[in-house]
Write an enzyme that holds these catalytic residues in place. Sequence first.
Site, mmCIF file in Angstrom:
data_model
loop_
_atom_site.group_PDB
_atom_site.id
_atom_site.type_symbol
_atom_site.label_atom_id
_atom_site.label_comp_id
_atom_site.label_asym_id
_atom_site.label_seq_id
_atom_site.Cartn_x
_atom_site.Cartn_y
_atom_site.Cartn_z
ATOM 1 N N HIS A 1 8.934 11.187 -37.442
ATOM 2 C CA HIS A 1 9.954 11.570 -36.471
ATOM 3 C C HIS A 1 11.316 11.392 -37.128
ATOM 4 C CE1 HIS A 1 12.129 12.213 -32.841
ATOM 5 N NE2 HIS A 1 12.702 11.032 -32.922
ATOM 6 N N ASP B 1 10.413 12.109 -28.468
ATOM 7 C CA ASP B 1 11.406 11.042 -28.343
ATOM 8 C C ASP B 1 12.436 11.223 -27.236
ATOM 9 O OD1 ASP B 1 12.536 8.591 -29.112
ATOM 10 O OD2 ASP B 1 13.938 9.549 -30.474
ATOM 11 N N HIS C 1 18.731 14.977 -29.939
ATOM 12 C CA HIS C 1 18.688 14.030 -28.821
ATOM 13 C C HIS C 1 19.406 12.717 -29.100
ATOM 14 C CE1 HIS C 1 14.980 13.324 -31.174
ATOM 15 N NE2 HIS C 1 15.129 12.070 -30.841
#
Lengths: 864, 864
Positions: free
Chosen positions: A27, A151, A399
């Site tokens: 990630h 996430d 994000h």
Amino acid sequence: GGTGSVASSCPATKPSMLNVHLVPHTHDDVGWLKTVDQYFYGGRNYIQHAGVQYILDSVVAELQKDPARRFIYVETAFFFRWWSQQSRSTRNIVTQLVQEGCLEFVNGGWCMSDEASTHYSSVIDQMTLGLRFLNDTFGECGRPRVAWHIDPFGHAREHASIFAQMGYDGFFFGRLDYQDKDRRMKTKEMEMVWRASASLNPPTADLFTGVLPNGYNPPPGFCWDQSCSDDPVQDDPALEDYNVDDLVSRFISISKAALYKTNHIVMTMGSDFQYENANPWYKNMDKLIHYVNAQQANGSQVNVLYSTPSCYLQELNLANQTWPLKSDDFFPYADGPHDFWTGYFTSRPALKRYERLSNSLLQTCNQLEVLGGPKSRSGPFGKGDSDTMKRAMAVAQHHDAVSGTEKQHVADDYAKRLAEGWAHCQVPYVRPVGSRGHRVRPVGSRGHRVRPVAAARPLCADLKRPRVPSAPTLSGRASALRRPSPAAPPLCADLHAASPLCFQYLKVTFDPNTGLLSGLTNLETQQSVQLTQNFYWYNASVGNAESSQTSGAYIFRPNSSTPCAVSKNSNTVLCVCQNSVVQEVRQQFSPWVSQVVRLYEGSRELELEWTVGPVPVEDGFGKEVITRFDSNISSAGYFYSDSNGREVLERRKDYRPTWDLTQTEPIAGNYYPINSRAFIKDGKAQLTVVTERSQGVSSIYNGSLEIMLHRRLLRDDYRGVGEPLSEPGEFGNGLVVRGRLLLTLTPPETAADSHRPLAQGLVLQPLLSFQEGAPKPTSKLEFSALQAALPPAVHLLTLSQWDSESVLLRLEHQYESGESKAFSQPVTLNLQVHTHTHSAVTALLPCCLLYRLSLLCFDCSFFS
Amino acid sequence: GGTGSVASSCPATKPSMLNVHLVPHTHDDVGWLKTVDQYFYGGRNYIQHAGVQYILDSVVAELQKDPARRFIYVETAFFFRWWSQQSRSTRNIVTQLVQEGCLEFVNGGWCMSDEASTHYSSVIDQMTLGLRFLNDTFGECGRPRVAWHIDPFGHAREHASIFAQMGYDGFFFGRLDYQDKDRRMKTKEMEMVWRASASLNPPTADLFTGVLPNGYNPPPGFCWDQSCSDDPVQDDPALEDYNVDDLVSRFISISKAALYKTNHIVMTMGSDFQYENANPWYKNMDKLIHYVNAQQANGSQVNVLYSTPSCYLQELNLANQTWPLKSDDFFPYADGPHDFWTGYFTSRPALKRYERLSNSLLQTCNQLEVLGGPKSRSGPFGKGDSDTMKRAMAVAQHHDAVSGTEKQHVADDYAKRLAEGWAHCQVPYVRPVGSRGHRVRPVGSRGHRVRPVAAARPLCADLKRPRVPSAPTLSGRASALRRPSPAAPPLCADLHAASPLCFQYLKVTFDPNTGLLSGLTNLETQQSVQLTQNFYWYNASVGNAESSQTSGAYIFRPNSSTPCAVSKNSNTVLCVCQNSVVQEVRQQFSPWVSQVVRLYEGSRELELEWTVGPVPVEDGFGKEVITRFDSNISSAGYFYSDSNGREVLERRKDYRPTWDLTQTEPIAGNYYPINSRAFIKDGKAQLTVVTERSQGVSSIYNGSLEIMLHRRLLRDDYRGVGEPLSEPGEFGNGLVVRGRLLLTLTPPETAADSHRPLAQGLVLQPLLSFQEGAPKPTSKLEFSALQAALPPAVHLLTLSQWDSESVLLRLEHQYESGESKAFSQPVTLNLQVHTHTHSAVTALLPCCLLYRLSLLCFDCSFFS
């Protein structure tokens, strides 16, 4: 459909066993604690050890060692940087790995966008940028089939709708409210079909959605990244600490304990910036698979395999299950009773505004490139085009970008990238002035330090000498440009007893004692509401006996449900100003909060231009500043907020549509994101607030609507950012933020007729530029790219050069089903009627047919 | 000679430029904060992130990518483990990398041995174990040409002598006294020839020795390991933080600042457990080499290249320099004015003893395997041989093993490995008893927790019932075995006024008031000295205003130069015991310090058996316990200590032979290691102390000699171990340690005649075992493997089975040149005279001719 090509590369499973799909993944935040470039290279590792270049190096090397191995990659912003540095032979290897299904792209946008504070137009753009790169580079094999938002801190329905319309087969994420998760585990509803639009006919916006069992982490004890400390598989009996039996039995019991409907479960094997050294991961997973499956000879019913989300999804499809239906969204997100991630809806309000304003410039820039043709890419100040801004905007959708949850230096970097985008867009934007020798260095180029500006101003060519405004150059959508008025500047009087503001459509009254707004009358519909507005601040929690949770960049937690009024005075009015075009009341609530209430001649909306900051914190209290509207509208706990600037969802205080909520934070637990608008209504009246950036909103009292405008905090909130959210501003004493709210009062049934164009007008607000001297006789003083206006329901979302042969045109129906009697109807239009006979524009006509293939354009059926 | 094959794989250099040899390397402790197996696998990474399996995986992968890349590997204990898990194809790749000189072994022993607390016989054994594996696996290409002791905390001359005699071309290390380093930098004496023996004719023990410029680390700012946070080479101008120009200029100025004699310098690119992910290292070094050398086009005179220590050394040889000569050693090591690494000379005294005793068993075990033939490897309790003990002993030589500087759990692991070695050596050791059914589970096998024992006892077959001693089975060297006496147990009397101990060779007097030793008389030479002995403790520093340095596992720093007496009483004698064979005075100094002063009939040495512990720390003071001998010998600041149990070096208080010392720690700065003996002397008398483990020694006052026996500390000393040295012992309240000192008083010129055999007798002390029942009529009650005694100057160092065809025999001359009129002469011997006509023994005869080829045997010229 569409899974045929997946099947061929998917691993074999065992129908009679519990199949555990190991999904190796990383990630990679496109900026958070470090900037996107620092993350790519692995710079400033003292902040966080993370270097994406090495991740991709290492994974590609490891995938070559065994065709059974799999890896998924998500963030094209990083993959693009990496790819650009690879040799031809490495590219060939990677292409082969993609073709064989060993390396699979999922999600595939430039970043994994935030869902609370992003506008759908920018989300679509950033997805386009990433997906186009994958398509150009790998063709059909590079197409992500699964959306992957592991996430983001809450999930917007509009995101799911976009993913469904883009043709994704499914959607996986990691974070949802802890109560919701508990319930879904118990009822085996971790996987569902999300019906993500109330307007589109099913299954157009239906999307299989799965909640991952361990967030996006490996099961406890099975993390073999260099960043973890779990013991490896120690399988040499000659050495100490042999642990195979223990690991195998723990893995089997974890697998059996998973609460999913089919005999397939997925295990995410990876986490933040993992796989920088992929060898420990794969070496130990190889062993795990070997030793766990070896137990099948002893009767074990667990079968573990390397897999990908799309292969897992394929197995679910084959299982022919019926999934529960979900039609609301996943906001707000809480990971504990006092841990509501509702602060970031407002965090870094200036960055949020700058991002939105930059979108406006990007769309203008795109349009000017199309209309100006290739020559628009060079101007008097050098070459430039929209590419820089496209990437800067795509990165800003991340994000931890527009969400405001990054470290300060990273927020500065996002702003700097946007500023560089502005500089490059000056080239198409600034017309040649005829005089030579002036060459303005682009703002924000290397060496400059650029911070988010409180209220960004239109960027003009800085010619370093006084300039006389001349006739404006039309840009963007002409219809939204308010012509400069010839009226004299407004005259101001220092009046303590405020008189009403009033033009033909709206009358606004003020309380003569308090100076606050007291009422609003729509003169067309002859409807009035009592309406007061004031500014307050919640005192940010620093933790208490119930929970140590503080307010921070992510988390909103007031230490009391009752906010403090900003103004200690009884009368806040400073002065009233007016001329024939505008009437203003200028209010000063405190040294750090002021507002101009502004009514324009000819306007149906009231403009509230607020200025907040520097928020004082010398008293030791972090402050979360709201403005609250209190009306006599009987909203009864219901209010409404948009999802990513598009469809609107109903909200209800202390309530969730899909589970029996135990409300533990009476304020923070009722906050929702707005991107463009929110409203309350009753049978007669609807009070709508249109915003020009993303914010947090709630309705705590009957008839009230509160919007969080600014936050300045003194504590970190323990979610990793490691800094209190206390933006320094230009002078280091705290950031001043200015913004606008547009207020309309209408009957509910015609509210959308106003707020839809109003909101789109704010998103794509006109940008002004000026040139020296008087217009030449040959200068066009007016220009429109449209031969005729589009129908009111149709919105030009994108007009952008695609390649030398074609342009990208996105049109959309901008009304929801049923929200407007006048405009919610299907519309048919003939593009050739509305455009100039420009070859490029003509060429784009088939683009709407590319749906599901290139993911570039919304479904044409949207218009039918 | 011998560098011919190196040359072919060494990189080209530029004679007119400054050539910077980058030496990629990893330093892999064979146990320290984690056990050797935990380090190998990467277990318990929460203690320290380190997994050697991945290092070798990763380096092998990266070396294949570019033939210019180089790597050196050091610790065969790890390489052996890794190799045993590799596939045939990986082995082939590695073999090719070795053959091409890309992967070069340096040092090549099982571990990188400690130099202060190891005995030469075990160092030779552990080197043999590692080098033999390399030789068996890779042949001549696997032979290390360079010794590489980058981490040990001070350097013993005997180590250099061993390396020279083993045929190494050079020796590199990282740590030396900071004053010494400063001076050597200024005078460009960082490289030298070490004349490492005063006995061997030059150049037999001459060794080129280089001190590395940055310890063993990369230059500051150029560490690209995953464990570092230096910025990578960020060379994409399109990304932020482009830093190539800055890195190149910093690297060039660092290179130019190096103070070495030739136009070659070496840069160690690596550190502890680095290269687990070799890609970041090589990727950035590739770029560094590219960009630094690109500056040559702009006139730069710096040429950087991948290299190895042997290639660097080859360039030095070609430079035809004259190097300064070094003939003392590099003890003690200090890295600051108050930071003397002289505590570890004594740290963990029980482990130090157990290691030494285990060597004795190993030599016995080796000899029994040779003498017993193949059938000795299976016995009544299963199969077993010396291999386990060979590896356990080799691991125990590591510079954080017998040094006592590891964490407690790791010390336990070393002890456990030794215990497993003992268990396996029981097989050759224990004779069949005829009765079936008894099968003794080996001590310390999996699941047992074994701690170092205070005073290890000879390990016998534990038959779980009372055993009656029978005639001892002869083992090892019969000459050193003291026959059990038929005398009655000594009678004890509780006497406060001690009478002298006296047999035919020695008379020992005690002060009737204090009960302390007061004098020693050699009855043969009729020489006497006044001699008192007492026990003291230094109060361990917890840091003070001058320096925050504490005493710890490594560092000795008393907070006062005056130690406290252990005994507060005026009279310490408890009792005197005697019979016809032994006379003893039993002294109790405090509840935690006692001693038995013991004189055997027929002995020329006095035995002092001390017992120390549990050292009390309830008063909050860490204690470093010494015993001090104070005599009327006019030693004038001079004293003598052995180097690794072999040659003896002169020491002088507050003095270093090679530089003008500024003494900053009057006690700790005068401590030196002893492995077997120390002495003081004047023209007439020499007082020699022979020890049975490694300890620290000093002479602070004229005529005095002090030996540190035990240490219990309450603080860590900030050198990484992260624990105070406070051994819990069996009951958790502190470890009790027992040991012996043997004292001789002789004329200086005949001292060696006594202390040489005495010390060897202690090292290879006889081990006892017993069997049930009466001897069978056919039992041999006596046995010697020797047909005739070896000449007194010749010591049997090794007799060990090599393979099925041959055994390894090492003989050495055990006297230094000039130390003994009787024995320091060359000796010639005919091996066949001294051995049974056993085929295996006959077969080993040529082994002494393998010098410089197999590194297994000392130079035969040693005997000539």
